[in-house]
Design a protein around this motif. Structure first.
Motif, mmCIF file in Angstrom:
data_model
loop_
_atom_site.group_PDB
_atom_site.id
_atom_site.type_symbol
_atom_site.label_atom_id
_atom_site.label_comp_id
_atom_site.label_asym_id
_atom_site.label_seq_id
_atom_site.Cartn_x
_atom_site.Cartn_y
_atom_site.Cartn_z
ATOM 1 N N ASN A 1 0.822 -1.192 0.000
ATOM 2 C CA ASN A 1 0.000 0.000 0.000
ATOM 3 C C ASN A 1 0.869 1.260 0.000
ATOM 4 N N LYS A 2 1.823 1.270 0.916
ATOM 5 C CA LYS A 2 2.674 2.451 1.071
ATOM 6 C C LYS A 2 3.559 2.653 -0.173
ATOM 7 N N SER B 1 1.359 3.460 -3.551
ATOM 8 C CA SER B 1 0.704 4.774 -3.549
ATOM 9 C C SER B 1 1.752 5.877 -3.663
ATOM 10 N N ALA C 1 -3.776 -5.016 -2.514
ATOM 11 C CA ALA C 1 -3.414 -3.723 -1.906
ATOM 12 C C ALA C 1 -2.693 -2.855 -2.931
ATOM 13 N N ASP D 1 -5.242 -1.464 -5.319
ATOM 14 C CA ASP D 1 -5.963 -0.334 -4.722
ATOM 15 C C ASP D 1 -5.092 0.919 -4.699
ATOM 16 N N ALA D 2 -3.774 0.711 -4.539
ATOM 17 C CA ALA D 2 -2.862 1.862 -4.468
ATOM 18 C C ALA D 2 -2.468 2.367 -5.853
#
Ligand code: PYR
Length: 646
Positions: A309-310, A313, A340, A343-344
């Motif tokens: 995620n990190k 994104s 994830a 989504d990012a």
């Protein structure tokens, strides 16, 4: 010798021949090349049947295998290209490769970015089998399903089906020509981009090649049908990637996908060397170096969902080119990492068909697609087709039983040792073969400790192999990693370790720790320049001329580059080819395990030419251990003699 056969029979040529000719003079219907090929194949089959196959651990199936059901080629096609402005003009069978060829790589990258779907790379034909069955998948099994893949999943982003370890193992263990695999698949899959893994200055080998060989290889692969070159360096030493990246970008229709290898944990402040900033800086540099696509290559499967995620994104904010996520499922939870990442904003993700997924392989393509169905980033693949493909591979996989060495469940141990998926199974095999299987925990810990002694490096082919070589040496000698700095007199360091610390693979960020360099190299002075600068270019035409002499014909580019990558492995392959002809034509059980009495196989040796081979019986050994093997070949009796080595 000019064989007497129908083609030069005077009666036949006069036009007065009648159909009874075949009964009166059957010898006229034996054609020399065909007879030769059949004889060679029968010799191979007899040897494997009698003597077993050490390459398959002399394993024998308990009962005959079912023939894998090849999925239908032509039902259930889904729409493609949902968001391109001209999507209405694109027929359903056109795929990513048609877009690439029409638009060129730069516009192709823009197309990727504008797609709403999570685009998918199917790794079944490369990394999945590299990580599950030691890269033993044969071309024969790939070709059978290729047209179905082309027709029923044309909206895949790419098929990873070449590069990595496949080039070596095709010749070394499967006695196949890797170039032929590329061409034969290309013929059957004209519409979906092909993708390969390329080890930067190590090309498809384990050590540095001269720049002109690296660039020449990329060009020849692109000319032979390869589209997307995923280029990485085993220490994230970007200068090692430049030559290959430029060669891919210069080609015109090839795509330069540059990879940053992921290790450590960006969410863990104790692993500060591999921070978010580390990855962003590398990504920006690769974008500047001309990459069309960035890949985050998580070869061990360490990028857990929070890290994904990190990472993705942030990268989406920081760079302009599309981003491809490669991971492994060794931990058991990396399908969530892919979701994830999706989504990012990650543009493309690698997965493998269900039965070839999980464990050290990629996450499950079928399940992720099913779970994302109807959502904003639905990959829009035909799940029925994916499930049928998975069934096919499940049946195929059964034939590779002796090579299957992946753990049957996910394991958190990967966060300790950080081994790449492809290495994990290999090292475990090696440990078992050396009688050290029961000491696996110690091996895993030692591997982690050796990594720290090297300064916490990226571990992927070939740097991972160096860590593995030293680990096994320590474990066999009952030494610990800390002994490396104090007890060096006892240690005969492997060549790979010496070479890496000399600078032979390039430089890790921050350089090599001085203490281990001193311990291994003594007074030898390591170098810090790019290894490729020290390797003189090879005169390709002179090499071709020499090779042509050995081969007895003008060496083709395929042969030239196979020879340049792996001279001895290629020479052994040519020996096998001369002795047994093309073994790719054999069904997989016959190739690995020979035949059972009464078994019949059919072998397509060329278009429209099929050999029906039935094993009838095997004679007792004579005084010199020779046994006669009796076959029926296309209805006619044939026999071969083979020495029983038992
Ligand atoms: C290879 O180089 O073969 C990997 O899979 C990393």
């Amino acid at each position: 010798p000019f064989l007497e056969n129908i083609i030069n029979d005077s009666l036949f040529l006069s036009g007065d021949a009648h159909t009874k000719l075949i009964d009166e003079k059957p010898s006229l219907f034996q054609f020399s090349p065909r007879r030769d090929r059949a004889t060679k194949l029968l010799n191979y089959l007899s040897d494997i049947t009698i003597n077993g196959n050490p390459g398959a651990k002399n394993w024998r199936p308990a009962k005959p295998f079912a023939t894998p059901r090849v999925p239908s080629r032509s039902i259930g096609v889904s729409p493609v290209h949902q968001t391109t402005e001209d999507s209405s003009k694109i027929s359903t069978h056109l795929g990513s490769r048609d877009i690439l060829l029409e638009k060129g790589p730069v516009e192709f990258a823009n197309w990727i970015k504008n797609e709403k779907r999570l685009l998918i790379t199917d790794t079944t034909m490369r990394d999945a089998h590299q990580s599950l069955i030691a890269t033993r998948m044969r071309t024969h099994d790939m070709l059978a399903i290729a047209e179905a893949v082309s027709n029923r999943t044309p909206n895949l982003f790419s098929l990873e089906m070449w590069g990595g370890a496949t080039f070596d193992t095709a010749m070394r263990f499967l006695k196949e020509d890797p170039w032929e695999r590329l061409r034969e698949l290309r013929e059957r899959v004209p519409n979906i981009c092909f993708q390969m893994l390329f080890r930067g200055s190590n090309a498809v080998g384990y050590s540095n090649y001269p720049d002109n060989v690296v660039a020449g290889f990329v060009k020849h692969a692109a000319d032979s049908g390869m589209d997307i070159f995923r280029i990485f360096d085993s220490l994230n030493y970007l200068p090692n990637m430049k030559v290959a990246m430029e060669a891919a970008a210069e080609h015109g229709t090839a795509v330069c996908e540059a990879a940053v290898c992921y290790t450590g944990d960006i969410t863990n402040p104790d692993r500060a060397k591999y921070s978010l900033k580390y990855y962003v800086d590398k990504a920006k540099e690769l974008e500047k170096m001309g990459a069309h696509i960035l890949c985050i290559k998580d070869m061990a499967g360490l990028c857990h969902p929070a890290a994904a995620n990190k990472l993705f994104s942030t990268l989406k904010q920081e760079i302009g080119i599309p981003i491809h996520f490669h991971t492994h499922d060794t931990s058991g939870l990396n399908a969530s990492s892919i979701m994830a990442a999706s989504d990012a904003g990650a543009d493309i993700a690698d997965m493998a068909l269900a039965s070839m997924s999980g464990s050290t392989s990629q996450p499950n393509l079928n399940s992720v697609c099913a779970a994302m169905k109807g959502q904003e980033r639905d990959p829009k693949l035909d799940i029925q087709a994916l499930n049928e493909f998975s069934d096919y591979w499940e049946e195929v996989l059964a034939r590779y039983e002796p090579f299957y060495s992946a753990p049957r469940s996910g394991t958190a141990e990967v966060y300790l040792h950080e081994m790449p998926g492809g290495q994990y199974t290999n090292l475990k095999e090696q440990a078992n073969a050396m009688g050290l299987g029961h000491r696996w925990q110690e091996i895993a810990h030692t591997y982690a400790d050796v990594n720290q002694v090297f300064g916490d490096i990226i571990k992927v082919t070939p740097s991972s192999k160096v860590v593995g070589d030293l680990t096994m040496l320590l474990v066999t000698q009952d030494l610990k990693a800390k002994d490396l700095l104090t007890n060096t007199a006892k240690i005969d360091f492997p060549e790979s370790v010496i070479d890496m610390l000399m600078g032979g693979l390039g430089q890790p960020d921050g350089g090599w720790p001085k203490d281990i360099q001193k311990a291994v190299l003594g007074d030898k002075v390591p170098y810090t320049v790019r290894p490729g600068e020290l390797a003189a270019p090879i005169d390709l035409e002179e090499t071709r001329a020499e090779l042509s002499k050995t081969l007895g014909h003008e060496a083709s580019d395929d042969e030239l580059y196979s020879h340049l990558m792996y001279p001895q492995v290629f020479a052994d392959y040519v020996t096998s080819l001369n002795e047994f002809d093309r073994l790719t034509v054999l069904p997989t059980p016959a190739f690995f395990y020979g035949m059972g009495i009464g078994e019949e196989i059919h072998v397509d040796i060329a278009k429209g030419k099929t050999l029906f081979i039935k094993l009838l019986s095997i004679g007792e050994p004579d005084d010199e251990g020779r046994r006669t093997v009796f076959y029926e070949l296309n209805g006619m009796p044939r026999e071969t003699t083979v020495v029983d080595k038992a």
